[in-house]
Design a protein around this motif. Structure first.
Motif, PDB file in Angstrom:
ATOM      1  N   UNK A  48      -0.475  -5.807  -7.187  1.00 60.64           N
ATOM      2  CA  UNK A  48      -1.529  -6.328  -6.318  1.00 60.64           C
ATOM      3  C   UNK A  48      -1.120  -6.227  -4.850  1.00 60.64           C
ATOM      4  N   UNK A  49       0.121  -6.577  -4.561  1.00 66.11           N
ATOM      5  CA  UNK A  49       0.608  -6.515  -3.174  1.00 66.11           C
ATOM      6  C   UNK A  49       0.589  -5.082  -2.671  1.00 66.11           C
ATOM      7  N   UNK A  50       1.074  -4.152  -3.478  1.00 67.28           N
ATOM      8  CA  UNK A  50       1.099  -2.757  -3.039  1.00 67.28           C
ATOM      9  C   UNK A  50      -0.296  -2.178  -2.883  1.00 67.28           C
TER      10      UNK A  50
ATOM     11  N   UNK B 263      -0.339  -4.389   1.318  1.00 68.05           N
ATOM     12  CA  UNK B 263       0.528  -3.509   2.100  1.00 68.05           C
ATOM     13  C   UNK B 263      -0.315  -2.550   2.911  1.00 68.05           C
ATOM     14  N   UNK B 264       0.067  -2.343   4.151  1.00 64.21           N
ATOM     15  CA  UNK B 264      -0.658  -1.403   5.006  1.00 64.21           C
ATOM     16  C   UNK B 264      -0.309   0.023   4.606  1.00 64.21           C
ATOM     17  N   UNK B 265      -1.355   0.808   4.368  1.00 61.65           N
ATOM     18  CA  UNK B 265      -1.152   2.229   4.027  1.00 61.65           C
ATOM     19  C   UNK B 265      -1.367   3.048   5.297  1.00 61.65           C
TER      20      UNK B 265
END
Length: 106
Positions: free
Chosen positions: A97-99, A103-105
């Motif tokens: 979920x975090x990834x 997390x900013x891509x």
């Protein structure tokens, strides 16, 4: 399969299954979704990821039940067991979920 090995197998299976909906854009990592336009790739909506997470929770529970039945007598479970294991499954899904969402891509 002994008790310790089957326990670790179920834990690793739950870890992989809990993160599977967040690491791909296919349904159950097998079925490709249709995109709305030809130029863009299909994006799996959040509700579909949650339904997939629920189905994978049931699948891991079924595998654990079969392994428990092969070891010996199965224990009857009440709602408390499912509440705790459901929360544990959600905790195992947290890295995916975090990834996917936090997390900013770049």
């Amino acid at each position: 399969m002994n008790v310790s090995l089957s326990s670790w197998f179920v834990i690793l299976l739950a870890l992989l299954a809990a993160n599977l909906p967040f690491f791909n854009e296919r349904l159950f990592a097998l079925i490709p979704l249709k995109s709305r336009s030809q130029s863009q790739a299909a994006v799996k909506p959040v509700w579909m990821r949650l339904l997939e997470l629920l189905a994978l929770y049931a699948l891991v529970g079924a595998v654990a039940y079969v392994l428990e039945a092969n070891i010996g007598n199965t224990f009857t479970q009440r709602w408390e067991f499912y509440a705790v294991t459901g929360c544990m499954f959600l905790v195992l899904a947290y890295p995916g979920y975090v990834l996917r969402y936090l997390k900013k891509h770049r």
